[in-house]
Design a protein around this motif. Structure first.
Motif, mmCIF file in Angstrom:
data_model
loop_
_atom_site.group_PDB
_atom_site.id
_atom_site.type_symbol
_atom_site.label_atom_id
_atom_site.label_comp_id
_atom_site.label_asym_id
_atom_site.label_seq_id
_atom_site.Cartn_x
_atom_site.Cartn_y
_atom_site.Cartn_z
ATOM 1 N N LEU A 75 1.089 -1.365 0.512
ATOM 2 C CA LEU A 75 0.043 0.062 -0.393
ATOM 3 C C LEU A 75 0.704 1.370 0.279
ATOM 4 O O LEU A 75 1.903 1.515 0.911
ATOM 5 N N GLY A 76 1.147 2.479 -0.759
ATOM 6 C CA GLY A 76 1.305 3.505 -0.789
ATOM 7 C C GLY A 76 2.547 3.326 -2.078
ATOM 8 O O GLY A 76 2.892 3.802 -1.699
ATOM 9 N N THR A 77 2.524 2.082 -2.275
ATOM 10 C CA THR A 77 3.411 1.977 -3.745
ATOM 11 C C THR A 77 3.392 1.487 -4.666
ATOM 12 O O THR A 77 1.441 1.512 -4.673
ATOM 13 N N ASN A 78 3.852 1.877 -5.658
ATOM 14 C CA ASN A 78 3.370 0.924 -7.041
ATOM 15 C C ASN A 78 3.466 -0.456 -7.179
ATOM 16 O O ASN A 78 4.304 -1.305 -7.714
ATOM 17 N N ARG A 79 4.080 -1.397 -6.060
ATOM 18 C CA ARG A 79 4.535 -2.548 -5.709
ATOM 19 C C ARG A 79 3.059 -3.627 -6.536
ATOM 20 O O ARG A 79 2.343 -2.971 -6.175
ATOM 21 N N LYS A 80 3.642 -4.091 -7.101
ATOM 22 C CA LYS A 80 2.131 -5.716 -7.720
ATOM 23 C C LYS A 80 3.133 -7.028 -7.132
ATOM 24 O O LYS A 80 3.502 -7.179 -7.616
ATOM 25 N N ILE A 81 1.686 -7.393 -6.619
ATOM 26 C CA ILE A 81 1.780 -9.049 -6.558
ATOM 27 C C ILE A 81 0.441 -9.463 -7.657
ATOM 28 O O ILE A 81 0.157 -9.528 -7.905
ATOM 29 N N TYR A 82 1.208 -10.858 -8.222
ATOM 30 C CA TYR A 82 1.160 -11.360 -9.122
ATOM 31 C C TYR A 82 1.072 -13.136 -8.533
ATOM 32 O O TYR A 82 1.954 -13.983 -8.165
ATOM 33 N N THR A 83 -0.369 -13.495 -7.886
ATOM 34 C CA THR A 83 -0.554 -14.783 -7.136
ATOM 35 C C THR A 83 -1.284 -15.547 -7.983
ATOM 36 O O THR A 83 -2.130 -15.539 -8.665
ATOM 37 N N ILE A 84 -0.518 -16.917 -7.770
ATOM 38 C CA ILE A 84 -0.828 -17.416 -8.634
ATOM 39 C C ILE A 84 -1.316 -19.555 -8.490
ATOM 40 O O ILE A 84 -0.804 -19.225 -7.390
ATOM 41 N N ASP A 85 -2.482 -19.564 -8.480
ATOM 42 C CA ASP A 85 -3.177 -20.672 -8.087
ATOM 43 C C ASP A 85 -3.475 -21.685 -8.326
ATOM 44 O O ASP A 85 -4.673 -20.877 -9.460
ATOM 45 N N SER A 86 -3.431 -22.997 -9.149
ATOM 46 C CA SER A 86 -4.504 -23.657 -10.352
ATOM 47 C C SER A 86 -5.962 -24.044 -9.800
ATOM 48 O O SER A 86 -6.636 -24.584 -10.409
ATOM 49 N N TYR A 87 -5.523 -24.752 -8.935
ATOM 50 C CA TYR A 87 -6.465 -25.090 -7.896
ATOM 51 C C TYR A 87 -7.161 -26.457 -8.355
ATOM 52 O O TYR A 87 -8.440 -26.852 -7.770
ATOM 53 N N VAL A 88 -6.505 -27.205 -9.712
ATOM 54 C CA VAL A 88 -6.696 -27.941 -10.001
ATOM 55 C C VAL A 88 -6.900 -29.783 -9.566
ATOM 56 O O VAL A 88 -7.631 -30.320 -9.719
ATOM 57 N N GLN A 89 -6.375 -29.426 -7.406
ATOM 58 C CA GLN A 89 -6.427 -30.741 -6.778
ATOM 59 C C GLN A 89 -8.272 -30.692 -6.403
ATOM 60 O O GLN A 89 -8.108 -31.138 -5.096
ATOM 61 N N GLY A 90 -8.755 -29.697 -6.055
ATOM 62 C CA GLY A 90 -10.144 -29.222 -6.251
ATOM 63 C C GLY A 90 -10.260 -28.390 -4.899
ATOM 64 O O GLY A 90 -9.128 -28.157 -4.629
ATOM 65 N N ALA A 91 -11.180 -27.213 -4.885
ATOM 66 C CA ALA A 91 -10.928 -26.940 -3.625
ATOM 67 C C ALA A 91 -11.608 -27.954 -2.159
ATOM 68 O O ALA A 91 -11.854 -28.823 -1.710
ATOM 69 N N ARG A 92 -10.252 -26.373 -1.183
ATOM 70 C CA ARG A 92 -10.118 -27.756 -0.322
ATOM 71 C C ARG A 92 -11.719 -26.613 0.639
ATOM 72 O O ARG A 92 -11.613 -26.066 0.440
ATOM 73 N N PHE A 93 -11.746 -27.671 1.600
ATOM 74 C CA PHE A 93 -12.840 -27.125 2.416
ATOM 75 C C PHE A 93 -11.997 -26.361 3.744
ATOM 76 O O PHE A 93 -11.278 -27.267 4.481
ATOM 77 N N THR A 116 -6.658 -4.909 -4.595
ATOM 78 C CA THR A 116 -7.039 -4.986 -5.733
ATOM 79 C C THR A 116 -6.257 -3.905 -6.546
ATOM 80 O O THR A 116 -6.086 -5.035 -7.837
ATOM 81 N N GLY A 117 -6.072 -3.332 -6.069
ATOM 82 C CA GLY A 117 -4.667 -2.403 -6.825
ATOM 83 C C GLY A 117 -3.802 -3.054 -6.921
ATOM 84 O O GLY A 117 -2.350 -2.375 -7.694
ATOM 85 N N HIS A 118 -3.310 -3.595 -6.011
ATOM 86 C CA HIS A 118 -2.038 -4.112 -5.922
ATOM 87 C C HIS A 118 -1.677 -5.681 -5.862
ATOM 88 O O HIS A 118 -0.301 -6.637 -6.526
ATOM 89 N N VAL A 119 -2.737 -6.169 -6.472
ATOM 90 C CA VAL A 119 -2.700 -8.458 -6.724
ATOM 91 C C VAL A 119 -3.690 -8.494 -7.892
ATOM 92 O O VAL A 119 -4.736 -7.761 -7.694
#
Length: 143
Positions: A75-93, A116-119
């Protein structure tokens, strides 16, 4: 806390976007996870020290606890987070929230915290080998 933290940041020393540590901890703890709070706080401190325009890539989003920690540090910067998850193993509860662990749940958590502006959640398509080319380089930190 009303859910969104985007208007609760104030500190002249950091361009007006420094959260009190107790609010960071509260926000991070609000997301169920198999990650320990200490792990999320460590990532918060690492990302906080990265350059103002750093690119961070996270492999394995889950419900987004560590994602949120790194987003809060941005927050307050121009850093960007790119987060990756395929969720191929199915949703965990998650017993804690009675919710499936899914991309939608993670995106909801990030949105609720005003990050949402950073992620960014790159869309993964296993038929498209160029799907990850949306992540700019150079990458400053991978987790």
């Amino acid at each position: 806390m009303d859910g969104s933290l985007k208007h609760e940041h104030s500190s002249e020393a950091s361009g007006g976007f420094e959260m009190e540590l107790d609010k960071v901890v509260t926000a991070i703890k609000s997301i169920p996870s198999t990650s320990f709070l200490e792990e999320a706080m460590y990532l918060y401190s690492v990302v906080k020290q990265l350059p103002e325009n750093a690119i961070v890539v996270e492999l394995g989003t889950g419900m987004g606890r560590c994602t949120a920690a790194m987003g809060l540090a941005s927050l307050g910067t121009n850093r960007k987070i790119y987060t990756i998850d395929s969720y191929v193993q199915g949703a965990r509860f998650s017993k804690e929230t009675s919710k499936d662990w899914s991309r939608v749940s993670a995106e909801d958590n990030i949105d609720r915290l005003g990050l949402t502006g950073h992620v960014t959640f790159p869309k993964l398509n296993t038929d498209d080998p160029d799907a990850l080319l949306v992540i700019p380089t150079p990458i400053d930190f991978i987790f």
